[in-house]
Structure formats: structure tokens, C-alpha cells
Design a protein around this motif. Sequence first.
Motif, mmCIF file in Angstrom:
data_model
loop_
_atom_site.group_PDB
_atom_site.id
_atom_site.type_symbol
_atom_site.label_atom_id
_atom_site.label_comp_id
_atom_site.label_asym_id
_atom_site.label_seq_id
_atom_site.Cartn_x
_atom_site.Cartn_y
_atom_site.Cartn_z
ATOM 1 N N SER A 394 0.824 -1.210 0.000
ATOM 2 C CA SER A 394 0.000 0.000 0.000
ATOM 3 C C SER A 394 0.858 1.261 0.000
ATOM 4 O O SER A 394 0.404 2.340 -0.318
ATOM 5 C CB SER A 394 -0.913 -0.004 1.228
ATOM 6 N N LYS A 395 2.141 1.124 0.356
ATOM 7 C CA LYS A 395 3.010 2.284 0.450
ATOM 8 C C LYS A 395 3.728 2.597 -0.879
ATOM 9 O O LYS A 395 4.480 3.578 -0.963
ATOM 10 C CB LYS A 395 4.083 2.047 1.527
ATOM 11 N N LEU A 396 3.473 1.768 -1.855
ATOM 12 C CA LEU A 396 4.236 1.914 -3.107
ATOM 13 C C LEU A 396 4.078 3.308 -3.716
ATOM 14 O O LEU A 396 5.045 3.934 -4.158
ATOM 15 C CB LEU A 396 3.795 0.834 -4.098
ATOM 16 N N LEU A 397 2.861 3.784 -3.686
ATOM 17 C CA LEU A 397 2.601 5.068 -4.327
ATOM 18 C C LEU A 397 3.186 6.235 -3.538
ATOM 19 O O LEU A 397 3.414 7.306 -4.086
ATOM 20 C CB LEU A 397 1.091 5.280 -4.495
ATOM 21 N N GLU A 398 3.457 6.036 -2.280
ATOM 22 C CA GLU A 398 3.951 7.141 -1.469
ATOM 23 C C GLU A 398 5.434 7.407 -1.712
ATOM 24 O O GLU A 398 5.935 8.482 -1.423
ATOM 25 C CB GLU A 398 3.728 6.830 0.017
ATOM 26 N N ARG A 399 6.096 6.409 -2.190
ATOM 27 C CA ARG A 399 7.545 6.538 -2.342
ATOM 28 C C ARG A 399 7.916 7.220 -3.675
ATOM 29 O O ARG A 399 7.261 6.991 -4.684
ATOM 30 C CB ARG A 399 8.199 5.153 -2.292
ATOM 31 N N ASP A 400 8.956 7.993 -3.577
ATOM 32 C CA ASP A 400 9.509 8.519 -4.834
ATOM 33 C C ASP A 400 10.502 7.490 -5.367
ATOM 34 O O ASP A 400 11.599 7.327 -4.854
ATOM 35 C CB ASP A 400 10.233 9.844 -4.573
ATOM 36 N N LEU A 401 10.045 6.763 -6.360
ATOM 37 C CA LEU A 401 10.841 5.644 -6.859
ATOM 38 C C LEU A 401 12.195 6.089 -7.402
ATOM 39 O O LEU A 401 13.128 5.305 -7.495
ATOM 40 C CB LEU A 401 10.045 4.883 -7.931
ATOM 41 N N GLU A 402 12.291 7.319 -7.770
ATOM 42 C CA GLU A 402 13.530 7.852 -8.342
ATOM 43 C C GLU A 402 14.724 7.658 -7.402
ATOM 44 O O GLU A 402 15.855 7.548 -7.814
ATOM 45 C CB GLU A 402 13.344 9.349 -8.644
ATOM 46 N N ASN A 403 14.417 7.584 -6.124
ATOM 47 C CA ASN A 403 15.501 7.473 -5.156
ATOM 48 C C ASN A 403 16.021 6.049 -4.994
ATOM 49 O O ASN A 403 16.973 5.825 -4.267
ATOM 50 C CB ASN A 403 15.023 7.970 -3.792
ATOM 51 N N TYR A 404 15.389 5.123 -5.663
ATOM 52 C CA TYR A 404 15.802 3.718 -5.490
ATOM 53 C C TYR A 404 16.436 3.210 -6.764
ATOM 54 O O TYR A 404 16.003 3.503 -7.873
ATOM 55 C CB TYR A 404 14.602 2.846 -5.107
ATOM 56 N N ASP A 405 17.466 2.427 -6.531
ATOM 57 C CA ASP A 405 18.147 1.859 -7.685
ATOM 58 C C ASP A 405 17.478 0.594 -8.172
ATOM 59 O O ASP A 405 17.561 0.257 -9.336
ATOM 60 C CB ASP A 405 19.598 1.568 -7.320
ATOM 61 N N CYS A 406 16.862 -0.121 -7.236
ATOM 62 C CA CYS A 406 16.094 -1.262 -7.700
ATOM 63 C C CYS A 406 14.885 -1.489 -6.807
ATOM 64 O O CYS A 406 14.832 -1.031 -5.669
ATOM 65 C CB CYS A 406 16.956 -2.521 -7.819
ATOM 66 N N LEU A 407 13.950 -2.180 -7.393
ATOM 67 C CA LEU A 407 12.645 -2.321 -6.748
ATOM 68 C C LEU A 407 12.226 -3.777 -6.883
ATOM 69 O O LEU A 407 12.293 -4.366 -7.955
ATOM 70 C CB LEU A 407 11.661 -1.404 -7.495
ATOM 71 N N PHE A 408 11.868 -4.336 -5.740
ATOM 72 C CA PHE A 408 11.386 -5.721 -5.762
ATOM 73 C C PHE A 408 9.907 -5.725 -5.453
ATOM 74 O O PHE A 408 9.463 -5.117 -4.478
ATOM 75 C CB PHE A 408 12.121 -6.555 -4.707
ATOM 76 N N LEU A 409 9.139 -6.388 -6.307
ATOM 77 C CA LEU A 409 7.730 -6.612 -5.977
ATOM 78 C C LEU A 409 7.640 -8.081 -5.541
ATOM 79 O O LEU A 409 7.806 -8.989 -6.358
ATOM 80 C CB LEU A 409 6.844 -6.360 -7.204
ATOM 81 N N CYS A 410 7.398 -8.292 -4.270
ATOM 82 C CA CYS A 410 7.443 -9.659 -3.752
ATOM 83 C C CYS A 410 6.035 -10.149 -3.410
ATOM 84 O O CYS A 410 5.436 -9.684 -2.428
ATOM 85 C CB CYS A 410 8.312 -9.728 -2.489
ATOM 86 N N ASN A 411 5.539 -11.031 -4.241
ATOM 87 C CA ASN A 411 4.244 -11.644 -4.022
ATOM 88 C C ASN A 411 3.155 -10.601 -3.782
ATOM 89 O O ASN A 411 2.339 -10.718 -2.871
ATOM 90 C CB ASN A 411 4.343 -12.611 -2.828
ATOM 91 N N VAL A 412 3.221 -9.547 -4.604
ATOM 92 C CA VAL A 412 2.220 -8.481 -4.494
ATOM 93 C C VAL A 412 0.968 -8.946 -5.221
ATOM 94 O O VAL A 412 1.055 -9.434 -6.350
ATOM 95 C CB VAL A 412 2.748 -7.168 -5.078
ATOM 96 N N GLY A 413 -0.168 -8.802 -4.602
ATOM 97 C CA GLY A 413 -1.406 -9.347 -5.155
ATOM 98 C C GLY A 413 -1.821 -8.672 -6.447
ATOM 99 O O GLY A 413 -1.867 -9.269 -7.507
#
Lengths: 758, 303
Positions: A394-413
Motif C-alpha cells: 500500500s506504500k508503493l505510491l507514497e515513495r519517490d521511486l527515483e531514489n531507489y536503484d532497484c525495486l522488488f515486488l514480492c508476491n504483491v497481489g
Amino acid sequence: MSAWLTSLFANPWMLLWLPTIAAPLVIHLWYRRKYREVQWAAMEYLLAAIIKSSRRMRIEQLLLLLVRTLLLLLVVLALAEPLLRSATPLLVGEEPTHHIIVIDGSYSMGYPSSGKSAFDVAKEHAKQIVRQGNPGDGYSLILMVDEAQQVVGQATVNQEDFLQEIEKLTIREEGANVDAALRAVEEVIAKSPAKSGRWKRHEISVFSDLAKNTWSREGKSDAVLRDRDERLERLGQNGVVEVVPIGSSEKENLAVTNVELADSLATTAGPVTITAVLHNFSDGRIVQQPVALWVDNHRVDQHLIDIPSGEDVSVSFQHRFHLPGDHVFGIHADGDLLAIDNRRRLAVPVKEHINALLVSGKRGATLPLQAALDGGDLSHGISSEIRPEVVSESKLLERDLENYDCLFLCNVGQLTLQEAQRLSEYLAAGGGLVTILGDQTVLEQYNRHLLKPKKAQPGEGVGKDVLPARLEEMVYDDQYHFIDPRGYKHPLLSKWKGNPRTGLLTVPVIKYIRLKVPEASEAEVVLWLDTGDPLLVLKEVGRGRSLLLATDPSDSSHINSDDSRPWSLIASWLNAQPFLEGLWKEVIGGQINQRNVLVGEALTARLPPSVALETIEVSPPDGQARSQPVNPNSQYTTWAFFETPVSGVYRVSFDEGRDSSQENRLAVTDSGTQATDRKDGTMLFAVNVDTRESDLKALNPADLSEGWNLSGDREATGSLQSPTSAAAFPFHALLLWAVLALLFTETFLAWWIGNRFA
Amino acid sequence: MPTVEANQKYLDPQTLAKIEGLELRARRIVEGYVAGLHRSPYQGFSIEFAEHREYAPGDDLRHVDWKVFGRTDKVYLKQYEEETNLLSYLLLDTSESMHYQGERSPLSKLEYAKCIAASLGYLVLQQHDSVGLATFDSQVRSMVRASGQPSHMHQLLHVMEQSQAEKKTSIGPIFHDLAERLKKRAVVVILSDLFDDITSIMTGIKHFKHRRHDVIVFHVIDPDERDFPFVKTTKFRGLEQLPEVVTDPRQLRKAYLKEFEKFTQAISQGCRSQYVDYVPITTDQPLDIALTSYLTRRAAHTF
């Protein structure tokens, strides 16, 4: 001054002297008025003499007058330097020709031969064509580069201006595209008013080094070749398409074809390994070639290597950064005649550590990843280069993805369309995404929102290009399935290759989701299962990379409500850590891609959210800094800079300090861990040449297809005739000789007429 | 006795031009000429006996040499008395064309002709012969009858000095007129540039010859007329009512000289064919030529 005058005379202003040719007549009349007067007795005989001689006298005087007038006329004409190239314009019936000059502007034309680059020689040839042209001929100029540039599109008749255009022409740091050039030729012909009947004939002269990579028909699709042949045939109907080979055949060249980091990102945590690939395009072996590593304009290391003919040799350097921020590696292998491809740069944003965002869809779904990324290193006092942060879906949208070098979606529904949009943008900007499926995964949702829709199915046209493969169905047959690497072809598997005891082949997968890679997709399957279904699929999306794992490595997914076994036993595998590490290392690095482009490609990036500016400042390597307006978006600000004609380091500056309140806010919200690399307000971009053009091997002129007419007479570089000796017909010199002859004639005539009666 | 050079000086037109007065000029010429002769072959010829001639029916009996008749019984005539009293007529052309004076000549043609005429007159009178004068242009302007008186010279000079160059020449009819007027045989001295119709001139001279006159033609020409030395564009204003012409003389020179040569040739041939002495003379020549020519003719007449 009208164009035809300047096309006829080098110094048309000298024609202002033309009225002086009336001088003999004026003097003659004036002398007739100024006479002495005598009384004359023997008038009878004088009159008789006049009657008998008047006709002869008049003819003689006219002759003398004519000679003197002609003398002055020729002097004036000689001063004006007529630009007649040959006697042809004096003949009637010669139709004006439209000369379309195409000059290969690729950087291989910069190869010098006897002190002159092939490009300069081509320019000289082109000028010669212009000088030999007839008055009334039209000229167009096309620079054959990746996108053919119409320097002079609509035909001009002004030779002087056109010669200046040729003179101003500079070589580009790109390749060349024959088909684009031919298209441009057709456009130029369409632009030039041929319909008015002005030019019935179009002579196309292509000056090129005939580099194989540009001219060879190999590796081109049939459609392209057919198109090219048809164009040639059309052009050949109204004129001639002539190819003038420029440059010598013996060329030696060494190029740095690639520079990359061994680990896709650089941090201050540990040493960085830089690998450079050098290719020897010469016929002979290159020995003891110095290859130097430069970091931010300082030479830090050098190796001496031997490179066999036609082969690649890799050189690795290690370097440790102590400060985060943008840095530029430079690999210098100087020494050959074509200098431009001897240096290659790599702009690297060095971080203190790599930020990873782990989005957990189910309790425990991120645990093996956390373990693999942290590695328990902290407990040993060794700073890890990667910093994972776990958030719920649920917090995915709150984050500024630009600050992350990689992103894991783990068993997201499931992911909303808005989330899919964010992910898509994140990938496009160079982010790395690893999607791990599991029992929470809602297949239709994934397919609907994360897959690029097919054109045939407009109803599903809402999806974004995020996933590399379609999710078909969950597969469970109560059997263990094992991984099939199919020859370890993918680079990701290189460290498993030859080590069968690592257990890669014995890790059981019990349940998975069957993936189907769409047809004509660029996605590639890295690993398979023994059922033949893909297990791991990789696709490059924008500048970023998206990796899809068909099963869940964690224990969070259960076979079904009754069977609590996990989907796979990867988590309990001894080598789970290097396997999972391989995943994120494979997807990150897109940001480096963003910073390293080829000549002609655009520089684009997002501004940090803390910066609210209307313009940024771009300093190209050739000097003058330019302002570039930004494109404000609802969420973030992007900018793009398109003028990258030369290779080198482009520095992009934005004065962050102008709005300090924003920076403060950033510091508070981002807990000081992010965006450290951009605090100095500059970003570095490296622009390199496309080394396909470094292959200087020329096509044998005889191998050109039939549509091209080969020009033999200008082939050798040394045989270029000097423009003044032969190219331009020295008409004014001839005029001066005529003047001299007339001077003698006039003197003799005046003497003869005046004195033969004495 | 003056030296030859000094004498020659007096015959030079350059010198003469400096001398005012025709009489003085004439005296200078003749004295210079006579004095310049080492020995005059003609000295005393006019009073000596010349020859005897057989009497022919119709001869005047007054001329019979009776002494010879007494001795030989044959009738002879003594001829000297008649012949020595020589008659000379000077025909001076005073037409406008004679007024021409080129740049190289010290005297105009008329002045030069007057000098000749005066000199001849003076010489003739010195020799005790008779001399007459006629000036003419389109008609006879003045006529002085021949006389042997020394004072006659003054009259001649007066008439000559009075005469001015004017009007057009028409030589032919005048010669006819004069030929009729001169009853006695005489030496007719024509002083003219002869710029007129050649045929009529020749007819006139023929008339003189018919009258048994001895004719000497002094063809007085300016050297410019003979050489045509003009270089620059020139406007030639015609004398004797001829038109003006602006022309480049260099180109015309050859043609002009040809024309002029043709003219002098015609005159000279015409004269020769009639046994007339033709003396072409330019105004820059010494005057003794004129005198010599005259005296030669005079001598011929005497014998």
C-alpha cells in the motif's frame, strides 16, 4: 548584385569600369573638335585626295577605334575574372544541371592520408565540381550522416555561396546512412523546381570512404535493399548517381569499443571494476598498446596490451571512490591516426550505497531477499553496498521511486493502473524492477495493467509496458521441477557455469506460474524449468530492466490452503544469496545507461524533487554553456537536451541552493539517505561515438550495386588537381594575353596608319 | 668685292624677308646675283652686232646693211638693233591663293613672286631692256606697258606693292586676253601657283606661243604645298571660295601628294610640249634660280 553576375564573374564590381571602354571614342571626338586651323591654297587637290581616301580613312579609323575599345573591354573583363570553366557555356543548347553533392560526414572520413583527412579531400573534390560547373547550374549539398542533413536543400545557383557552404562543412562524430542520404537526395530534387523545367538533369556525386559498415549490403533486410535499389533506379533516370571513393585503402585503427562497470553500479563501499574492450581494426597485430584509465581528468592507471588483428581485448581496472557523486571514467588508447575512437568515457553516478525498495505483498515475502541483500554484513562491521527498505504494497505510491536503484515486488497481489504507470516511468528512467510472483498474484490484474497491449486487442489498451511476459496460469502437478539453464548462455549465469555443485540444477520448484513471452518481444528467457516453461525472463524497458521470476523463492507462498509447502525451496538453498544478488545486479545499472549515450542521442533525466527551476544549464564539451528549459510534470520535472553532436562529457548544472526551503524539506523527509549524489547540483553525462564506424575497411568499389556509377578519375587522394591549375579555366589569363596582343596590334596599326604616308 | 657667301645671303628669301621695300629687295637680289658672278657671259651682248640675214621680201628696208650691199652687192639685214631692245612682260598672279604662306616659308607666294618680278624688272632695266607688268586674278587688275626707262622701275614697284591677293584665279581667259594685248614679241614671264584648270592654262600659254612670245613659267609653290607636313587634326580653310575641311592630314598626305604631283606633272609636261620654260620654285629657295632661268631664256632669245 544579381546572382548570375556573381556566378559569371569572380570580381563583378570590376565591371563598373566598363564605361571606360568609351574612352577611345570620346578622345577621338574630342581630338576632332580640337584642331588647328590653316588657310589652304591647294584646296582643290586636298579635296580630291579626301574624296579618294575618305572611305579608306574611315575604315582605318574605325579599325583603330575598335581595337582600342576592345583592348579596354578585355582589360575590364580580365579584371572581373570571368568564371567560365570551359568553352561549353559559349555554345548554345547546354542545359543547366542540378549537381547534388553528397559528402560522407561520418567520423571515419576523418582518417588522414598524406596530411589531409578524407573529409577535406572530399570537400576539395566537391569544390572542383562546383568550379567546373557551368553558369546556370544549380547546386545542393547533403551531409551523409546517420540522419542525412540537407545543408543546401533547394538548389542554389550562386557558386560562391555554395563554395562557402562546402568550406563550412564539418565532419560529424557519427556514422553514415546511405538510405537516409538517398531519401534526402529525392527530397532535394522534389524541392528544387524541376517542374518548371529549370533542371532536367540531376547529377548526384557521393563522396565517401566506402566504409563497409555503411555501404555493405550484408546484414540489411531485403526490404531496405529493395527500397535502395528502386531509389537508385529512379535517380538514375534523370541523371547520374556517381560514387567517388575517397581515401587510401590501407588504414589502421584501434578503437575503444566499450567501457562498462563489472557491477552495474558504483558505490563508495568497495572498489569498482571497470572493463574496457578494445578492438583492433587493423590488419596487423598491435603490440604494447598503452591503455590508460583516467578518472575525472586524472590519469590513475595504465596497462600495456597486445591486440591481435581483428580481435577484441578486454582490459580491467580497479578504482575505489571515496566520495559519492558523478564521476567520469576515461579509457585512453591513443596512438593511431583516427583519434576520435581512441577514447571512451563512462559517466558513473557513484553512490554511498545502493537503495533497494522491497515491496512486500505478504508477510515474509521479502525475508530471503532481506537476508541476501544484507548478508549479515552489518554484524561484521562491513558496510553493505546495498540498503534494502521494506514497505507494504500500500506504500508503493507514497515513495519517490527515483531514489531507489532497484525495486522488488514480492508476491504483491495486484497493482493498480496508477501504480503500473509509476512503475513504467520508473523503468523508462533507468530503474531496475524484479517482480517475484507468488500465491497472492492476481493473474488478470497483472496482465491487464502491467503488460503492453497488443494492437489487435484494443479493449485491453490500458496496460503499461512493465512485465516481460504474460502470466498464463498457475502450474502445480505435485512434482519437483528443476532449473534448466540451457547452456548458461545468459551473462547472468556466467558465475554458475562450470560449477555444477552450486546446486542451481537441484533446487526444486514445486509450483510456478506459467509465463508466455509474447511473439516478437525483446524479452529473453534466462532460465527455464524442466517442463520447458520459462522461470526467469528479462526485458529491457526504456533504459531500465524488468526481471520476472515465475515462482516465489520465499516461504510466503503456499501450494494451496491445505498444503503449506512453499512454492520453491530456493530460500533454503545454500546459494540463495548469490542467486538473489544476481537478480538485483542484473536489473540495476539503468541509471548508468541514462548517463552514457551515443553521439546524436538526447540527454534526459529527471530533476530532483527538491529543485524547482525553469531552466537547467548544459555545458557541452566544446564550450559554451546553454540553457535548457525543463518540462514540469504533475509529479516531477524532466528535461531533455538534444544537441549532442560531439563526443565528450556534458555537464548539466542546476542551482539547487536557490530554494533552500525545499532542500530542508527534502532532508527531513528523506532521512538523509537519498539523493546524496546530486547535492552539488551537477550531473555528468558521457557521450561516446558509435564504434561501428571505426571499422575502416572499405568496400571494394567493384562490389557496389549497379545503380551506382563509379568515378574512377578522382579515386586517388594524391591526384587531386589543384583548383587553380586545371579546375577553373583561366579565362582571365587568356584575356590578358589577348590584351597584350591587342596592345601590339594597336601600336602597329597606329604607327602604320600614321606613318605609312610620311 | 663681296664674297660669294655674302652674296648668296642676299639671294636667300630668309634674308630678303627682313628687308622692307620691294625695290631694296630687288636691288639686293640683282646686285647680289651679278656681283656673285665671276664673269658675266652676257656682258655687253645687247649692243653688239648679232648676225646678218638675207633679205626676204617684206623686210623693212631700214635694217639693210648698206655697207655690205656696197661691197658684195648682196642685200643683208643687220639684226642687232631690233633684238637687243628686248621686251619682257611680267605676269604676276595676285589671286587669293598666292597669299598663302606656310610656316616654313619666310614669304608668302605672292611676296616671293613679287620679289622675282621686281628682281627681274630691275635686272632687265639694268640691261637697258624694256619690261612691262600685268597683275591679274580673275581678270587683269593692272597693266604697265613695257618701257626701258630706269625710272620705269618705280612704276613697276608701285603697281606691285599696290596689288593685294584677292579673289579667284582664272588664268586661261586672262592669258588669252593678254596674248591679244601684247603686240610685240616678248619674253612673257608668268609668276603664278597655277592653281586653276590645267587645260585652260595650257591653252592660254599656247596662245602666247602662237603670238611667238617666249614664255617662262615660274611655278611658285609653298614648300608646305609640296610636302604637306601637317600632323595634327587640321581645319583647312579653302582660299578662293573653296569649302572648309577638317581632317587628319597624316592619313591624307599620300593621296594629296599624289594629286599634287599629278598637277605639277601635268603643268610641266604641258610646258615642255610647247617649249615653254617651266621653273618650279618654292618660296624657301634662293632667288637666283629664278634669275638664272630668266637669263638663260634671255640668252636663248638673243642668239
